[in-house]
Design a protein around this motif. Structure first.
Motif, short mmCIF file in Angstrom:
data_model
loop_
_atom_site.label_atom_id
_atom_site.label_comp_id
_atom_site.label_asym_id
_atom_site.label_seq_id
_atom_site.Cartn_x
_atom_site.Cartn_y
_atom_site.Cartn_z
N THR A 292 -17.99 17.96 -56.17
CA THR A 292 -17.46 18.87 -55.15
C THR A 292 -18.52 19.85 -54.65
OG1 THR A 292 -16.68 20.28 -56.96
CG2 THR A 292 -15.10 18.74 -56.00
N SER A 293 -19.69 19.86 -55.27
CA SER A 293 -20.71 20.85 -54.93
C SER A 293 -21.18 20.73 -53.48
CB SER A 293 -21.90 20.71 -55.88
OG SER A 293 -22.93 21.60 -55.55
N ARG A 294 -21.47 19.50 -53.03
CA ARG A 294 -21.99 19.32 -51.68
C ARG A 294 -20.99 19.77 -50.62
NH1 ARG A 294 -23.66 13.49 -50.86
NH2 ARG A 294 -21.41 13.15 -50.75
N GLN A 299 -19.03 23.80 -46.79
CA GLN A 299 -17.90 24.65 -46.40
C GLN A 299 -18.33 26.11 -46.29
OE1 GLN A 299 -14.28 23.83 -48.60
NE2 GLN A 299 -13.93 26.01 -48.91
N ILE A 300 -19.11 26.58 -47.25
CA ILE A 300 -19.59 27.97 -47.24
C ILE A 300 -20.52 28.21 -46.06
CG2 ILE A 300 -21.04 29.61 -48.51
CD1 ILE A 300 -19.91 28.17 -51.09
N LEU A 301 -21.46 27.29 -45.85
CA LEU A 301 -22.41 27.45 -44.74
C LEU A 301 -21.69 27.36 -43.39
CD1 LEU A 301 -25.36 25.28 -46.09
CD2 LEU A 301 -25.33 27.76 -45.84
N GLY A 302 -20.72 26.45 -43.28
CA GLY A 302 -19.97 26.34 -42.03
C GLY A 302 -19.20 27.60 -41.73
N MET A 361 -8.35 20.76 -37.39
CA MET A 361 -9.73 20.27 -37.41
C MET A 361 -9.92 19.19 -38.47
SD MET A 361 -10.99 21.81 -34.92
CE MET A 361 -12.59 21.05 -35.13
N LYS A 362 -9.24 19.32 -39.59
CA LYS A 362 -9.32 18.29 -40.63
C LYS A 362 -8.76 16.97 -40.13
CE LYS A 362 -7.69 17.31 -45.33
NZ LYS A 362 -6.94 17.83 -46.49
N LYS A 363 -7.61 17.03 -39.45
CA LYS A 363 -7.00 15.81 -38.92
C LYS A 363 -7.87 15.15 -37.85
CE LYS A 363 -3.02 15.94 -41.16
NZ LYS A 363 -2.64 14.87 -42.12
N ALA A 364 -8.65 15.96 -37.14
CA ALA A 364 -9.47 15.40 -36.07
C ALA A 364 -10.84 14.92 -36.55
CB ALA A 364 -9.65 16.46 -34.97
N PRO A 392 -19.93 16.58 -41.86
CA PRO A 392 -19.35 16.97 -40.57
C PRO A 392 -17.96 17.58 -40.70
CG PRO A 392 -20.30 14.77 -40.44
CD PRO A 392 -20.32 15.15 -41.88
N TYR A 393 -17.15 16.99 -41.56
CA TYR A 393 -15.79 17.52 -41.74
C TYR A 393 -15.82 18.96 -42.22
CZ TYR A 393 -12.00 18.68 -44.98
OH TYR A 393 -11.05 19.35 -45.71
N ARG A 394 -16.61 19.24 -43.23
CA ARG A 394 -16.66 20.60 -43.79
C ARG A 394 -17.29 21.59 -42.81
NH1 ARG A 394 -14.35 21.51 -49.10
NH2 ARG A 394 -14.29 19.48 -50.13
N TYR A 395 -18.43 21.20 -42.21
CA TYR A 395 -19.10 22.11 -41.29
C TYR A 395 -18.22 22.46 -40.09
CZ TYR A 395 -23.82 22.21 -43.26
OH TYR A 395 -24.90 22.43 -44.06
N ILE A 396 -17.69 21.44 -39.45
CA ILE A 396 -16.93 21.67 -38.22
C ILE A 396 -15.63 22.39 -38.52
CG2 ILE A 396 -15.77 20.56 -36.28
CD1 ILE A 396 -17.86 18.32 -36.48
N THR A 397 -14.91 21.93 -39.55
CA THR A 397 -13.61 22.52 -39.87
C THR A 397 -13.75 24.00 -40.24
OG1 THR A 397 -12.71 20.41 -40.61
CG2 THR A 397 -11.62 22.41 -41.40
N TYR A 398 -14.62 24.29 -41.19
CA TYR A 398 -14.74 25.67 -41.65
C TYR A 398 -15.58 26.52 -40.71
CZ TYR A 398 -12.22 24.46 -45.81
OH TYR A 398 -11.22 24.07 -46.67
#
Length: 419
Positions: A292-294, A299-302, A361-364, A392-398
């Motif tokens: 889960t680290s990556r 998520q934090i950076l996003g 955003m998660k769904k998209a 991409p999911y984590r960056y864009i969503t968060y």
């Protein structure tokens, strides 16, 4: 050389999982039936702590009421309360290890301490601070939090120390069990946030210094002890996280104002912010196996990039969230029922918007990333473990959650008259 050897022995002593197990037993935590035998096989026949009894004797003690602090011949032990640890849906762990605790108070207290380093706390604390207290303070706290958590996560994947062995440790939580252990990022966050809050707010807000010191001490102690109680970190992991957070805070605290002013005023700040945060997540470290680290790092950076970009847009459009300079220093003495009601209403409405943004955003993003990189998405859990989808999911969503926190929700408050 003698000093180095003593430090190495001390580090090995503090890293011993049997110290964690001893603390858990002190707090009334017990593993499932047969745990004593498994602990004996795992821990050998050596002493437990400070010359304590061998594992074979300890196995006998665990089946006897006196082994947990009760008096022999007394009224017997308190009733046990059985629970199952919280698991992460992305991992293979089923969380089926049942444990029991003799103190519900300590269980809930340390569960609260653990939540002070989880997403639920962040999605409540930072918005409340920005929308209701002081946006100036909230932005700077997020800057420090991003750097502390990013460096902590990267350090984990460089050192690659495992979690405390189980047995002898009882895992009361397995949510982050796939990550490495050293240093404890919960301890880092639980140290950096209250200390940064004290450093940034004292003088800007009117409150007794002793109150701030006591709050910071209790906050930090609760989070650090909770990670040992939950069986997720050794004592050495927690101490290292505490010291590492202080070091990062000392280094970054003097430049927080410069970073925040850059985010607000520099013309090309959004482009640099997005590029920098993206590059940090992609090139900073690599994983030997998935954890889960990556995703947490992305998520934090996003989130940090979204908040910084939202702050820049606020500045460009003239949407001022900071208190006027003539109102400083700020005080809580003006709190009324109306003010409190509006604060709670802002928090409820705003958090709902953030959660809806996250879900949308998660769904998209997940299906879109799977389609772009031609990854099967019939098994979403496996797809989310692929870097091409996860980042991409984590960056864009968060990133959108952070942007909504800083710009979209305040605009909504201004439109409906809650600003």
């Amino acid at each position: 050389m003698a000093l180095c050897r003593r430090l190495a022995r001390l580090a090995a002593h503090l890293q011993d999982p049997r110290k964690v197990a001893a603390f858990q037993r002190l707090c009334g935590v017990e593993g499932p039936s047969g745990w004593a035998d498994a602990e004996q096989r795992a821990g050998g026949r050596g002493p437990v702590v400070n010359g304590g009894p061998p594992a074979a004797e300890r196995a006998g003690e665990q089946g006897h009421p006196a082994g947990n602090g009760t008096v022999p011949g007394g009224a017997g032990p308190p009733q046990r309360w059985r629970r199952r640890p919280r698991r992460n849906s992305l991992t293979e762990e089923d969380g089926s290890q049942e444990f029991s605790t003799r103190s519900r108070f300590l269980y809930y207290l340390f569960s609260l301490g653990t939540e002070l380093g989880n997403e639920l706390f962040y999605i409540l604390f930072f918005p409340f601070c920005i929308w209701n207290l002081d946006a100036w303070l909230g932005r700077r706290l997020i800057i420090i939090w991003v750097w502390v958590m990013y460096l902590g996560q990267c350090t984990k994947d460089v050192i690659r120390w495992p979690r405390p062995a189980s047995p002898p440790v009882v895992k009361l939580e397995v949510f982050y069990n796939s990550e490495y252990s050293m240093p404890s990022t919960h301890a880092m966050s639980g140290t950096a946030i209250p200390l940064a809050l004290l450093l940034l707010s004292y003088g800007r807000w009117q409150y007794p210094l002793m109150f701030g010191l006591i709050l910071a001490f209790c906050w930090c102690s609760l989070v650090c002890c909770s990670r040992i109680y939950m069986g997720m970190h050794s004592i050495l992991d927690v101490i290292a996280g505490f010291l590492y957070a202080i070091l990062i805070l000392v280094v970054f605290h003097p430049v927080v104002d410069l970073i925040d002013n850059f985010n607000l005023t520099y013309k090309y700040a959004p482009l640099i912010i997005i590029s920098l945060h993206l590059a940090l997540g992609i090139f900073s470290f690599t994983l030997d196996t998935w954890s889960t680290s990556r995703g947490d790092t992305a998520q934090i950076l996003g989130c940090g990039a979204g908040v910084a970009c939202g702050s820049h847009v606020n500045y460009i459009m003239g949407l001022k969230l900071d208190p006027p300079p003539d109102t400083l220093p700020l005080s809580l003495s003006s709190l009324t029922v109306t003010v409190f009601g509006k604060a709670i209403l802002r928090l409820l409405i705003g958090v709902v918007v953030l959660l809806l943004t996250k879900v949308a955003m998660k769904k998209a993003t997940i299906p879109l990333a799977c389609k772009i990189f031609r990854i099967p998405h019939d098994d979403v859990r496996k797809a989310r473990q692929r870097m091409e989808v996860e980042l991409p999911y984590r960056y864009i969503t968060y990133g959108m959650v952070g942007f909504s926190l800083m710009f979209i929700v305040p605009c909504l408050f201004h439109f409906i008259g809650l600003s």
